[in-house]
Design a protein around this motif. Structure first.
Motif, PDB file in Angstrom:
ATOM      1  N   ARG A  15       0.813  -1.223   0.000  1.00 57.42           N
ATOM      2  CA  ARG A  15       0.000   0.000   0.000  1.00 57.42           C
ATOM      3  C   ARG A  15       0.842   1.268   0.000  1.00 57.42           C
ATOM      4  N   ASP A  16       2.117   1.172   0.404  1.00 55.91           N
ATOM      5  CA  ASP A  16       2.976   2.356   0.424  1.00 55.91           C
ATOM      6  C   ASP A  16       4.023   2.340  -0.692  1.00 55.91           C
ATOM      7  N   ASP A  17       3.777   1.577  -1.751  1.00 53.18           N
ATOM      8  CA  ASP A  17       4.733   1.478  -2.852  1.00 53.18           C
ATOM      9  C   ASP A  17       4.899   2.784  -3.630  1.00 53.18           C
ATOM     10  N   ASP A  18       3.959   3.695  -3.496  1.00 50.85           N
ATOM     11  CA  ASP A  18       4.093   4.969  -4.203  1.00 50.85           C
ATOM     12  C   ASP A  18       4.878   6.004  -3.392  1.00 50.85           C
ATOM     13  N   LEU A  19       5.407   5.605  -2.254  1.00 55.07           N
ATOM     14  CA  LEU A  19       6.205   6.491  -1.404  1.00 55.07           C
ATOM     15  C   LEU A  19       7.514   6.832  -2.113  1.00 55.07           C
ATOM     16  N   LEU A  20       7.818   8.114  -2.234  1.00 58.86           N
ATOM     17  CA  LEU A  20       9.022   8.575  -2.912  1.00 58.86           C
ATOM     18  C   LEU A  20      10.220   8.392  -1.985  1.00 58.86           C
ATOM     19  N   ILE A  21      11.179   7.580  -2.388  1.00 60.67           N
ATOM     20  CA  ILE A  21      12.361   7.289  -1.581  1.00 60.67           C
ATOM     21  C   ILE A  21      13.537   8.146  -2.028  1.00 60.67           C
ATOM     22  N   CYS A  22      13.834   8.153  -3.307  1.00 57.70           N
ATOM     23  CA  CYS A  22      14.926   8.968  -3.853  1.00 57.70           C
ATOM     24  C   CYS A  22      14.305  10.188  -4.521  1.00 57.70           C
ATOM     25  N   ARG A  23      14.398  11.316  -3.840  1.00 56.79           N
ATOM     26  CA  ARG A  23      13.781  12.531  -4.359  1.00 56.79           C
ATOM     27  C   ARG A  23      14.505  13.072  -5.586  1.00 56.79           C
ATOM     28  N   CYS A  24      15.825  12.927  -5.612  1.00 55.57           N
ATOM     29  CA  CYS A  24      16.605  13.463  -6.732  1.00 55.57           C
ATOM     30  C   CYS A  24      16.243  12.788  -8.057  1.00 55.57           C
ATOM     31  N   MET A  43      23.352  -2.718  -3.487  1.00 56.48           N
ATOM     32  CA  MET A  43      23.196  -1.279  -3.701  1.00 56.48           C
ATOM     33  C   MET A  43      23.745  -0.838  -5.071  1.00 56.48           C
ATOM     34  N   PRO A  44      24.928  -1.330  -5.500  1.00 59.36           N
ATOM     35  CA  PRO A  44      25.411  -0.917  -6.825  1.00 59.36           C
ATOM     36  C   PRO A  44      24.464  -1.323  -7.961  1.00 59.36           C
ATOM     37  N   GLU A  45      23.853  -2.489  -7.855  1.00 62.05           N
ATOM     38  CA  GLU A  45      22.923  -2.926  -8.899  1.00 62.05           C
ATOM     39  C   GLU A  45      21.680  -2.034  -8.931  1.00 62.05           C
ATOM     40  N   ILE A  46      21.133  -1.755  -7.767  1.00 60.24           N
ATOM     41  CA  ILE A  46      19.955  -0.876  -7.691  1.00 60.24           C
ATOM     42  C   ILE A  46      20.308   0.514  -8.196  1.00 60.24           C
ATOM     43  N   ARG A  47      21.495   0.979  -7.844  1.00 60.84           N
ATOM     44  CA  ARG A  47      21.947   2.312  -8.272  1.00 60.84           C
ATOM     45  C   ARG A  47      22.039   2.396  -9.796  1.00 60.84           C
ATOM     46  N   ARG A  48      22.606   1.371 -10.393  1.00 58.54           N
ATOM     47  CA  ARG A  48      22.747   1.382 -11.857  1.00 58.54           C
ATOM     48  C   ARG A  48      21.401   1.251 -12.563  1.00 58.54           C
ATOM     49  N   TYR A  49      20.522   0.447 -12.003  1.00 57.23           N
ATOM     50  CA  TYR A  49      19.232   0.171 -12.639  1.00 57.23           C
ATOM     51  C   TYR A  49      18.239   1.315 -12.466  1.00 57.23           C
ATOM     52  N   LEU A  50      18.133   1.836 -11.249  1.00 55.34           N
ATOM     53  CA  LEU A  50      17.126   2.861 -10.962  1.00 55.34           C
ATOM     54  C   LEU A  50      17.703   4.263 -10.765  1.00 55.34           C
ATOM     55  N   ARG A  51      19.023   4.370 -10.650  1.00 55.95           N
ATOM     56  CA  ARG A  51      19.732   5.631 -10.435  1.00 55.95           C
ATOM     57  C   ARG A  51      19.542   6.192  -9.027  1.00 55.95           C
ATOM     58  N   CYS A  52      19.132   5.382  -8.075  1.00 57.94           N
ATOM     59  CA  CYS A  52      19.044   5.836  -6.682  1.00 57.94           C
ATOM     60  C   CYS A  52      20.438   6.224  -6.205  1.00 57.94           C
ATOM     61  N   GLY A  53      20.563   7.377  -5.621  1.00 59.76           N
ATOM     62  CA  GLY A  53      21.851   7.812  -5.106  1.00 59.76           C
ATOM     63  C   GLY A  53      22.749   8.443  -6.146  1.00 59.76           C
ATOM     64  N   GLN A  58      23.788  12.625  -4.042  1.00 61.13           N
ATOM     65  CA  GLN A  58      24.715  11.489  -4.103  1.00 61.13           C
ATOM     66  C   GLN A  58      24.408  10.427  -3.046  1.00 61.13           C
ATOM     67  N   GLY A  59      23.131  10.205  -2.764  1.00 60.66           N
ATOM     68  CA  GLY A  59      22.718   9.164  -1.836  1.00 60.66           C
ATOM     69  C   GLY A  59      22.699   9.580  -0.380  1.00 60.66           C
ATOM     70  N   GLN A  60      23.005  10.827  -0.087  1.00 61.16           N
ATOM     71  CA  GLN A  60      23.004  11.281   1.301  1.00 61.16           C
ATOM     72  C   GLN A  60      21.608  11.219   1.919  1.00 61.16           C
ATOM     73  N   PRO A  83      27.183  -2.657   0.150  1.00 59.43           N
ATOM     74  CA  PRO A  83      27.032  -1.211   0.016  1.00 59.43           C
ATOM     75  C   PRO A  83      27.521  -0.704  -1.333  1.00 59.43           C
ATOM     76  N   ALA A  84      27.049   0.473  -1.685  1.00 57.92           N
ATOM     77  CA  ALA A  84      27.535   1.138  -2.893  1.00 57.92           C
ATOM     78  C   ALA A  84      28.823   1.874  -2.549  1.00 57.92           C
ATOM     79  N   SER A  85      29.685   2.002  -3.504  1.00 57.89           N
ATOM     80  CA  SER A  85      30.919   2.747  -3.255  1.00 57.89           C
ATOM     81  C   SER A  85      30.604   4.240  -3.284  1.00 57.89           C
ATOM     82  N   SER A  86      31.222   4.959  -2.384  1.00 59.25           N
ATOM     83  CA  SER A  86      31.013   6.398  -2.319  1.00 59.25           C
ATOM     84  C   SER A  86      32.153   7.101  -3.028  1.00 59.25           C
ATOM     85  N   ARG A  87      31.804   8.122  -3.730  1.00 55.08           N
ATOM     86  CA  ARG A  87      32.803   8.921  -4.425  1.00 55.08           C
ATOM     87  C   ARG A  87      32.569  10.382  -4.092  1.00 55.08           C
TER      88      ARG A  87
END
Length: 104
Positions: A15-24, A43-53, A58-60, A83-87
């Motif tokens: 029911r909360d799937d429409d909740l915005l997680i990554c605002r950017c 996290m790296p796979e999700i980042r590449r696929y959906l661009r989260c972070g 930058q994921g902050q 985890p995703a690598s931070s740059r």
């Protein structure tokens, strides 16, 4: 490391799937959950696929939330999610700044 062959069950919309997680990048909780059920467990796979972070923050803002959602779907602790690598942010630098050597 997660076993990609284990069955985590079918994706069942919440029911909360429409909740915005990554605002950017405007990624919702449902999109993240769906990606996990499609086989993206890190996290790296999700980042590449959906661009989260990958937006301005930058994921902050969203990294901990995304990690928690992945862990919840996989039924593991958040510390077990790769985890995703931070740059650091990259800024253009003038060559005169880099090559400003004093003449002897």
């Amino acid at each position: 490391m997660n076993d990609r062959l284990r069955d985590i069950g079918p994706f069942v919309p919440g029911r909360d799937d429409d909740l915005l997680i990554c605002r950017c990048e405007e990624v919702t909780k449902g999109e993240i959950r769906q990606a996990v059920h499609e086989g993206m467990f890190t996290m790296p796979e999700i980042r590449r696929y959906l661009r989260c972070g990958m937006g301005l923050c930058q994921g902050q803002t969203c990294a901990r939330l995304v990690k928690g959602i992945i862990a919840s779907e996989l039924h593991i602790a958040p510390s077990e999610v790769e985890p995703a690598s931070s740059r650091g942010p990259v800024r253009p630098t003038e060559m005169s700044t880099l090559g400003n050597e004093e003449e002897a």
